[in-house]
Design a protein around this motif. Structure first.
Motif, PDB file in Angstrom:
ATOM      1  N   THR A   1     -65.306 -19.814  21.300  1.00 17.64           N
ATOM      2  CA  THR A   1     -65.623 -19.988  22.722  1.00 17.64           C
ATOM      3  C   THR A   1     -66.440 -21.256  22.940  1.00 17.64           C
ATOM      4  OG1 THR A   1     -65.590 -17.582  22.912  1.00 17.64           O
ATOM      5  CG2 THR A   1     -66.546 -18.786  24.744  1.00 17.64           C
TER       6      THR A   1
ATOM      7  N   ASN B   1     -57.909 -10.035  27.284  1.00 19.89           N
ATOM      8  CA  ASN B   1     -58.879  -9.215  26.554  1.00 19.89           C
ATOM      9  C   ASN B   1     -58.199  -7.902  26.158  1.00 19.89           C
ATOM     10  OD1 ASN B   1     -59.747  -6.843  28.352  1.00 19.89           O
ATOM     11  ND2 ASN B   1     -59.880  -8.578  29.765  1.00 19.89           N
TER      12      ASN B   1
ATOM     13  N   GLU C   1     -65.308  -9.751  29.241  1.00 14.40           N
ATOM     14  CA  GLU C   1     -63.953  -9.704  29.798  1.00 14.40           C
ATOM     15  C   GLU C   1     -63.442  -8.267  29.885  1.00 14.40           C
ATOM     16  OE1 GLU C   1     -62.006 -12.205  31.057  1.00 14.40           O
ATOM     17  OE2 GLU C   1     -63.873 -13.339  30.949  1.00 14.40           O
ATOM     18  N   MET C   2     -63.948  -7.409  28.984  1.00 20.14           N
ATOM     19  CA  MET C   2     -63.563  -5.993  28.999  1.00 20.14           C
ATOM     20  C   MET C   2     -64.429  -5.186  29.970  1.00 20.14           C
ATOM     21  SD  MET C   2     -63.068  -5.365  24.896  1.00 20.14           S
ATOM     22  CE  MET C   2     -62.498  -3.658  25.058  1.00 20.14           C
TER      23      MET C   2
ATOM     24  N   VAL D   1     -65.762 -24.039  21.631  1.00 23.97           N
ATOM     25  CA  VAL D   1     -64.759 -25.091  21.831  1.00 23.97           C
ATOM     26  C   VAL D   1     -64.013 -24.882  23.146  1.00 23.97           C
ATOM     27  CG1 VAL D   1     -62.644 -26.123  20.920  1.00 23.97           C
ATOM     28  CG2 VAL D   1     -64.461 -25.402  19.347  1.00 23.97           C
ATOM     29  N   ALA D   2     -63.554 -23.670  23.357  1.00 22.66           N
ATOM     30  CA  ALA D   2     -62.639 -23.403  24.478  1.00 22.66           C
ATOM     31  C   ALA D   2     -63.359 -23.212  25.803  1.00 22.66           C
ATOM     32  CB  ALA D   2     -61.800 -22.161  24.179  1.00 22.66           C
ATOM     33  N   GLY D   3     -64.634 -22.813  25.745  1.00 25.10           N
ATOM     34  CA  GLY D   3     -65.350 -22.469  26.973  1.00 25.10           C
ATOM     35  C   GLY D   3     -64.985 -21.064  27.422  1.00 25.10           C
ATOM     36  N   PRO D   4     -65.781 -20.522  28.341  1.00 25.39           N
ATOM     37  CA  PRO D   4     -65.502 -19.162  28.833  1.00 25.39           C
ATOM     38  C   PRO D   4     -64.160 -19.104  29.563  1.00 25.39           C
ATOM     39  CG  PRO D   4     -67.682 -19.935  29.528  1.00 25.39           C
ATOM     40  CD  PRO D   4     -66.948 -21.124  28.985  1.00 25.39           C
ATOM     41  N   VAL D   5     -63.594 -17.921  29.626  1.00 23.74           N
ATOM     42  CA  VAL D   5     -62.401 -17.713  30.443  1.00 23.74           C
ATOM     43  C   VAL D   5     -62.757 -18.002  31.894  1.00 23.74           C
ATOM     44  CG1 VAL D   5     -60.692 -16.031  31.215  1.00 23.74           C
ATOM     45  CG2 VAL D   5     -61.566 -15.923  28.864  1.00 23.74           C
ATOM     46  N   ASP D   6     -61.912 -18.777  32.563  1.00 24.36           N
ATOM     47  CA  ASP D   6     -62.173 -19.127  33.966  1.00 24.36           C
ATOM     48  C   ASP D   6     -61.069 -18.527  34.836  1.00 24.36           C
ATOM     49  OD1 ASP D   6     -62.780 -20.178  36.379  1.00 24.36           O
ATOM     50  OD2 ASP D   6     -62.504 -22.271  35.820  1.00 24.36           O
ATOM     51  N   TRP D   7     -61.383 -17.387  35.441  1.00 25.23           N
ATOM     52  CA  TRP D   7     -60.381 -16.711  36.278  1.00 25.23           C
ATOM     53  C   TRP D   7     -60.264 -17.339  37.648  1.00 25.23           C
ATOM     54  CZ3 TRP D   7     -56.977 -13.916  33.944  1.00 25.23           C
ATOM     55  CH2 TRP D   7     -57.309 -13.216  32.786  1.00 25.23           C
ATOM     56  N   ASN D   8     -61.198 -18.215  37.977  1.00 26.13           N
ATOM     57  CA  ASN D   8     -61.190 -18.802  39.319  1.00 26.13           C
ATOM     58  C   ASN D   8     -60.710 -20.238  39.331  1.00 26.13           C
ATOM     59  OD1 ASN D   8     -62.366 -16.432  40.485  1.00 26.13           O
ATOM     60  ND2 ASN D   8     -64.268 -17.051  39.475  1.00 26.13           N
ATOM     61  N   ALA D   9     -60.019 -20.615  38.234  1.00 25.20           N
ATOM     62  CA  ALA D   9     -59.535 -21.993  38.150  1.00 25.20           C
ATOM     63  C   ALA D   9     -58.636 -22.303  39.343  1.00 25.20           C
ATOM     64  CB  ALA D   9     -58.766 -22.183  36.855  1.00 25.20           C
ATOM     65  N   ALA D  10     -58.801 -23.481  39.873  1.00 27.41           N
ATOM     66  CA  ALA D  10     -57.934 -23.922  40.974  1.00 27.41           C
ATOM     67  C   ALA D  10     -56.879 -24.858  40.407  1.00 27.41           C
ATOM     68  CB  ALA D  10     -58.765 -24.639  42.026  1.00 27.41           C
ATOM     69  N   ALA D  11     -55.716 -24.787  40.959  1.00 23.61           N
ATOM     70  CA  ALA D  11     -54.595 -25.579  40.428  1.00 23.61           C
ATOM     71  C   ALA D  11     -54.866 -27.068  40.590  1.00 23.61           C
ATOM     72  CB  ALA D  11     -53.326 -25.193  41.154  1.00 23.61           C
TER      73      ALA D  11
ATOM     74  N   MET E   1     -65.614 -11.547  24.759  1.00 26.09           N
ATOM     75  CA  MET E   1     -64.679 -10.420  24.722  1.00 26.09           C
ATOM     76  C   MET E   1     -65.242  -9.213  25.467  1.00 26.09           C
ATOM     77  SD  MET E   1     -62.725  -8.527  21.540  1.00 26.09           S
ATOM     78  CE  MET E   1     -63.907  -7.253  21.098  1.00 26.09           C
TER      79      MET E   1
ATOM     80  N   TYR F   1     -54.561 -22.460  35.427  1.00 29.80           N
ATOM     81  CA  TYR F   1     -54.596 -23.130  36.730  1.00 29.80           C
ATOM     82  C   TYR F   1     -54.730 -22.153  37.889  1.00 29.80           C
ATOM     83  CZ  TYR F   1     -52.583 -26.535  33.553  1.00 29.80           C
ATOM     84  OH  TYR F   1     -52.350 -27.338  32.463  1.00 29.80           O
TER      85      TYR F   1
ATOM     86  N   ARG G   1     -60.347 -17.811  21.987  1.00 31.10           N
ATOM     87  CA  ARG G   1     -61.763 -17.401  22.031  1.00 31.10           C
ATOM     88  C   ARG G   1     -62.068 -16.381  20.916  1.00 31.10           C
ATOM     89  NH1 ARG G   1     -59.824 -18.750  26.889  1.00 31.10           N
ATOM     90  NH2 ARG G   1     -61.016 -20.386  27.968  1.00 31.10           N
TER      91      ARG G   1
END
Lengths: 307, 307
Positions: free
Chosen positions: A295, B187, A264-265, A297-307, A261, B153, B215
């Motif tokens: 987190t 966030n 991300e802030m 379980v879910a893993g970190p937020v991934d802002w660079n995920a590719a489709a 958190m 995605y 998260r």
């Protein structure tokens, strides 16, 4: 939220608060491995163990072994929890391995009596002996005031009383005061008002929030504390540990959820979230059960995920 | 936090969002019993089921039965989720049992295509047919924009794009717009800015937040949304339901955790927390597993506890 800090302190308390609450005692080499994994996450403060009576808390009977064995970089400020003068003697026997001590009492009479079998006044008197001796030995000192936001036995706890206790501990030598929401009774409105007042009422020392996620509101209280001027937090990797009241309830907020958190802030902690998750995964493997951290379980937020 | 509302709307979405995500289909009489328990908690809005293709979502194939059987007081605004015109036809077949419909699309192209196999533009075009027909039938209308705070995605989703979609749905007849944090990427800083902007960018309709606790930050985002001017939330009793991305992750925030926090802050919801917990305990019994809600384990905060 304009006053939010650019960075905060995080003290990892899992090796003490978490390991202490495991019904099955964790083997010393496993503890050492977890402490070493945590020590390489970039975390700057870690409560590694506690010098308590082995017959009372057998889970931490290996305090000396853990302290002497674990390879911890100098950048990590190592703290141990010390309940009384005898605990301080134990800690001072490993002076070169320790940077800080944490002492504690409860703000409410009933909780303090159930926890340490003393009145609050008796606890303060004891800490007025412990804290100066620790300072003389060159140790940094934190005093934690449990049930600062409410007591499961007494209900409301007056902030004025909490601040009064805090000031007396500061006068005795505490350089940091932690405020514990021991059974997760705090709400964000209360927390924000509390820290806004605390920064004026307990001046000149670092103020730290120790929240529990008992009713799922732990990170909301972190946000409120940040808004109230708090920039120091305690948490436990994997959401380990906490308080057995109410029965079955979750304890500490999870360090990885806190760090996720905050990062991300845009608030820095110095902690590498990926490495922290490795430590929690290893704890999960050692303990053989899923831990409560989201987190993890879910893993970190991934802002660079590719489709 | 001076602008916090005195009361908020809570829509219970568990009977749709939760039941839909159970791998083992819940028996219709069990669903009816849970809906009736929820309907007597004082909650004023409930998403009871969805008119979707039974071959796609067999968990909700009994939508008509649940709607026609459940005894729901008039004070509860009953909504059903409607994916398209065919779903609306299904809902209109039970017009006298329904007060509201919810429609949905995703703000990100990839998520929308994976979820409903359409482009965002195609979804909007479909909703431009559904929403006016629902309004003509006298139904209240909510449009939910999924992935409003980030897409698993595509990563970042521009708020300007979310607001543009929202305005088009309002123009088509939506009286309420829900913003979904579908995979828990939001966030608090982002959320507060989002709602502060949304109240200006999407004027004249109710704005609702639908957060996930992926998260652990769900209630922190609720607090931030409140600070940004949001006074309407969706949640799921027992923390049921959610989104299968990331795999294994928690979904919706738990209604009881939301209600506990709000009530502790002095914000009214109309919901009796004790009755709500009874409904969640019954869900736990029916499903035969512990649910993720924290307050379900810990119980409500008890300020009147006697030592």
């Amino acid at each position: 939220m304009s006053r939010l800090p650019a960075s905060v302190h995080v003290r990892e308390v899992g090796p003490r608060d978490g390991f202490q609450n495991e019904p099955d005692i964790i083997a010393t080499p496993d503890k050492v491995r977890l402490v070493e994994l945590l020590a390489r996450t970039g975390v700057r403060r870690m409560e590694v163990t506690s010098f308590v009576r082995a017959d009372v808390i057998p889970q931490l009977a290996d305090a000396a072994d853990v302290l002497e064995t674990a390879d911890i970089p100098d950048e990590v400020s190592v703290s141990v929890l010390v309940p009384n003068e005898r605990g301080l003697d134990g800690a001072l026997g490993h002076r070169e391995r320790i940077d800080e001590i944490s002492v504690f009492l409860s703000a409410s009479e009933t909780h303090n009596r159930k926890n340490v079998n003393r009145s609050v006044e008796e606890s303060i008197a004891g800490l007025e002996r412990v804290l100066p001796r620790a300072r003389e030995a060159g140790l940094r000192t934190e005093a934690v005031v449990a049930t600062s936001f409410g007591c499961p036995y007494e209900g409301h706890v007056a902030p004025a009383r909490v601040f009064e206790i805090a000031r007396r501990l500061v006068a005795a030598g505490a350089q940091e005061v932690g405020f514990g929401d021991t059974t997760g009774m705090a709400n964000p409105l209360q927390v924000r008002e509390f820290f806004t007042a605390a920064t004026a009422e307990v001046p000149g020392v670092e103020l730290t929030a120790h929240f529990h996620n008992t009713r799922g509101q732990g990170l909301a209280n972190v946000l409120a504390a940040l808004e109230g001027g708090c920039a120091s937090f305690e948490s436990s990797f994997g959401e380990l540990g906490g308080c057995p009241v109410p029965a079955g309830a979750t304890g500490n907020i999870a360090t990885e959820d806190l760090v996720s958190m905050l990062h991300e802030m845009g608030i820095e902690t110095g902690i590498d979230l990926g490495r922290l998750l490795e430590a929690s995964r290893e704890a999960q493997r050692i303990l053989g059960r899923p831990l409560g951290s989201h987190t993890l379980v879910a893993g970190p937020v991934d802002w660079n995920a590719a489709a």
